[in-house]
Design an enzyme around this catalytic site. Structure first.
Site, PDB file in Angstrom:
ATOM      1  N   ILE A   1     -18.396  -4.336   3.396  1.00  0.00           N
ATOM      2  CA  ILE A   1     -18.370  -5.714   2.937  1.00  0.00           C
ATOM      3  C   ILE A   1     -18.059  -6.551   4.176  1.00  0.00           C
ATOM      4  CG2 ILE A   1     -15.936  -5.494   2.240  1.00  0.00           C
ATOM      5  CD1 ILE A   1     -16.413  -7.649   0.141  1.00  0.00           C
ATOM      6  N   SER A   2     -18.849  -7.577   4.420  1.00  0.00           N
ATOM      7  CA  SER A   2     -18.735  -8.337   5.666  1.00  0.00           C
ATOM      8  C   SER A   2     -17.416  -9.097   5.769  1.00  0.00           C
ATOM      9  CB  SER A   2     -19.891  -9.330   5.797  1.00  0.00           C
ATOM     10  OG  SER A   2     -21.128  -8.675   5.904  1.00  0.00           O
ATOM     11  N   GLN A   3     -17.011  -9.358   6.989  1.00  0.00           N
ATOM     12  CA  GLN A   3     -15.862 -10.206   7.289  1.00  0.00           C
ATOM     13  C   GLN A   3     -16.043 -11.565   6.583  1.00  0.00           C
ATOM     14  OE1 GLN A   3     -16.092 -11.712  11.250  1.00  0.00           O
ATOM     15  NE2 GLN A   3     -13.884 -11.991  11.478  1.00  0.00           N
TER      16      GLN A   3
END
Length: 213
Positions: free
Chosen positions: A60-62
């Site tokens: 899950i992206s920053q």
């Protein structure tokens, strides 16, 4: 844990302090429950300033990168959007709070199914999840006002460019497997204007028009 407090802190420290200005993005990311989109073992780190593993070798992206990519699309509300790389569904949820319809493709069937169920449970009935090769896009649903790719590509897939509507924007990381540049490509008739936004690191975009798995 007080998740509302955690989200407010994330917005202030990770987004506003780094230059995210769009009030729509700030409002949305202050509301979407990121902790619902991470594995149970990662819930305590859901609002951490970085990517987190979600299984199947994906992340899950920053939060900041989610905000940057969403802001770069310039959504106005009611837009038709394609996302390549559903992951856990968090980016799709952020988009769904602004766009009219979100189509999202995930190559890992188990992640696609989990994201679909999660998004429905959270009330995101304007998100349409499918499993498949995202580098092909969804030509049957085109044209799109925006396309966002959440994996690093070796080059810009021509099929995705072709699925942009007039004035539509493609946001995509392009470069090597360990370092990319985040590009914004805007369609102007038959021309495509390209901007380099910032350096980034994403998992590889696997598919016919991406890296080979």
């Amino acid at each position: 844990m007080n998740y509302s407090e955690e989200r407010n802190s994330m917005v202030d420290r990770q987004l506003k302090s780094r230059g995210i200005k769009d009030p729509l993005i700030i409002d949305v990311m202050g509301r979407v429950p990121r902790h619902e989109f991470v594995p149970d073992a990662q819930v305590g780190s859901a609002y951490y300033d970085g990517p987190l593993p979600i299984g199947s070798g994906q992340t899950i992206s920053q939060p900041y990168m989610v905000a940057v990519m969403t802001e770069a699309m310039g959504l106005k509300g009611g837009d038709r959007v394609l996302e390549v790389g559903t992951g856990s569904g968090y980016q799709a949820a952020v988009l769904a709070e602004i766009a009219g319809e979100v189509y999202t493709i995930e190559r890992h069937g188990e992640l696609a199914e989990a994201a679909k169920n999660r998004l429905l449970q959270l009330g995101y009935d304007n998100v349409h999840v499918s499993a498949g090769d995202g580098t092909m896009g969804l030509p049957e649903k085109a044209p799109f006002d925006g396309i966002i790719v959440t994996a690093g590509a070796p080059h810009v897939p021509e099929r995705l460019k072709a699925q942009l509507g007039e004035g539509g924007r493609l946001i995509i990381p392009v470069g090597g497997q360990y370092l990319q540049s985040l590009l914004r490509i805007t369609r102007k008739g038959d021309d495509f204007q390209q901007e380099d936004l910032l350096g980034c690191v994403f998992v590889p975009l696997i598919g016919e028009d991406g890296w080979k798995g």
